[in-house]
Enzyme design. Structure first.
Site, PDB file in Angstrom:
ATOM      1  N   LYS A  63      32.754  52.424 -29.662  1.00 37.79           N
ATOM      2  CA  LYS A  63      33.760  51.652 -28.911  1.00 37.79           C
ATOM      3  C   LYS A  63      33.060  51.133 -27.651  1.00 37.79           C
ATOM      4  CE  LYS A  63      38.661  52.121 -27.811  1.00 37.79           C
ATOM      5  NZ  LYS A  63      39.129  50.851 -28.324  1.00 37.79           N
TER       6      LYS A  63
HETATM    7  N1  PMP Z   1      39.833  49.074 -34.167  1.00 34.74           N
HETATM    8  C1  PMP Z   1      39.535  48.609 -32.945  1.00 34.74           C
HETATM    9  C2  PMP Z   1      38.565  47.476 -32.822  1.00 34.74           C
HETATM   10  C3  PMP Z   1      40.132  49.178 -31.817  1.00 34.74           C
HETATM   11  O1  PMP Z   1      39.836  48.721 -30.601  1.00 34.74           O
HETATM   12  C4  PMP Z   1      41.063  50.235 -31.980  1.00 34.74           C
HETATM   13  C5  PMP Z   1      41.732  50.833 -30.787  1.00 34.74           C
HETATM   14  N2  PMP Z   1      40.986  51.870 -30.221  1.00 34.74           N
HETATM   15  C6  PMP Z   1      41.324  50.686 -33.277  1.00 34.74           C
HETATM   16  C7  PMP Z   1      40.692  50.080 -34.343  1.00 34.74           C
HETATM   17  C8  PMP Z   1      42.248  51.844 -33.510  1.00 34.74           C
HETATM   18  O2  PMP Z   1      41.624  53.028 -33.118  1.00 34.74           O
HETATM   19  P1  PMP Z   1      42.477  54.280 -32.611  1.00 34.74           P
HETATM   20  O3  PMP Z   1      43.504  54.531 -33.622  1.00 34.74           O
HETATM   21  O4  PMP Z   1      41.497  55.377 -32.507  1.00 34.74           O
HETATM   22  O5  PMP Z   1      43.061  53.888 -31.309  1.00 34.74           O
END
Ligand code: PMP
Length: 320
Positions: free
Chosen positions: A171
């Site tokens: 991320k």
């Molecule tokens: N994909 C992307 C590109 C994101 O930014 C997010 C948000 N964090 C998600 C998927 C979903 O991830 P999560 O469920 O861990 O928030």
């Protein structure tokens, strides 16, 4: 959205609580958590981050932070991709977050933003021989996108960054330009959200959400090798589908046209929570309304995150 307004001279203490940040190893007022314009991460996007939600439960007068440790474990993996070691373990960061939230004293839903960033004030594109720092702050936060009536999405003309270009598995702040290009294109074209394909034309995910389709009574979601962020909500959806709906999930490559012929489509993520997609590229999905599996997952998910599902209380850390 994340603009801090506590320093407004006209603000009263009642309407604008002072928010706090964990910054350089201690809690400081959020307004004082500042970095130099020379910070490497500001210049080159060399930071990794998380988005975590905490849900207010008015009946219990309790704030529940959701999946804190899982988020800090992912933060650690993301940091490693950028050659940063966080000097605190996931449990320590979770404890710091709870301390900070207690100090904030908010009695509403909160969005928590931890960032690990290259803090050296230096010019030069690289990852090695740079200092890193950790900051965590939280802000009051409601809906990110619609979770009830359904949204209209567009398959983006922008492609997802490849694992060998900028790994979506991490991320990484700089990588979010990819999502921002897709999201703005979709919204300025009159859609609510973008669905992004991989370089080879398969479905990857939304601009900041993972994607599921429902077909033949089963959930299908792109595999972790299809340049997705390995979402924590994605895992939770598969768990709830299995345990509460007796619906199986398959992780595999999805063709673009499978979107158009799916019975149901939904996006999920910490910010988005669960968002039914009822139209893609001007084609109705199913009957054009949120489908039964999406609606059931919606209800059980919101029950779980607000602490109303006894079986899933272990997802939550009470703050007060
Ligand atoms: N994909 C992307 C590109 C994101 O930014 C997010 C948000 N964090 C998600 C998927 C979903 O991830 P999560 O469920 O861990 O928030």
């Amino acid at each position: 959205m994340l603009k801090q307004e506590t320093s407004s001279p006209t603000a009263s203490a009642e309407t604008t609580p002072v928010l706090w940040a964990f910054f350089r190893g201690e809690l400081v007022p959020l307004a004082d958590a500042r970095v130099s314009v020379m910070t490497h991460a500001f210049n080159y996007g060399t930071a990794v981050f998380e988005g975590i939600r905490a849900y207010w439960n008015g009946d219990e007068q309790q704030l529940f932070a959701l999946d804190l440790v899982a988020h800090y474990e992912r933060l650690k993996s993301s940091a490693r991709l950028l050659m940063m070691e966080i000097p605190y373990g996931p449990d320590e960061l979770a404890a710091q977050t709870v301390d900070m939230l207690r100090r904030d004293g908010l009695r509403e839903d909160v969005y928590i933003r931890p960032i690990v960033y290259k803090s050296s004030e230096t010019i030069g594109v690289r990852l090695h021989n740079l200092d890193a720092d950790v900051v965590i702050f939280g802000v009051p936060f409601g809906q990110y996108i619609d979770t009830e009536g359904g949204i209209r999405a567009q398959v983006s003309t922008w492609r997802r960054t490849d694992d060998n270009a900028i790994p979506a598995r991490g991320k990484i702040t700089g990588a979010y330009v990819n999502g921002a290009l897709a999201k703005s294109e979709a919204q300025l074209n009159g859609y609510d959200e973008a669905i992004v394909l991989t370089q080879d034309g398969h479905v990857s995910e939304g601009s900041a959400e993972n994607l599921f389709i429902v077909k033949g009574g089963k959930l299908i979601t792109p595999a972790v090798t299809d340049n997705i962020l390995e979402g924590i909500t994605r895992r939770r959806m598969m768990q709830l589908a299995r345990e509460r709906l007796e619906v199986a999930s398959e992780e595999r490559t999805i063709d673009r046209t499978e979107l158009y012929t799916a019975d149901e489509v939904f996006l999920c993520g910490t910010g988005a929570q669960i968002s039914p997609v009822v139209e893609i590229d001007r084609r109705k999905i199913g009957n054009g309304r949120p489908g039964p599996i999406t609606r059931q997952l919606h209800d059980v998910y919101f029950g779980a995150v607000r602490g109303r599902e006894e079986a899933y209380r272990d997802w939550l850390t009470p703050v007060y």
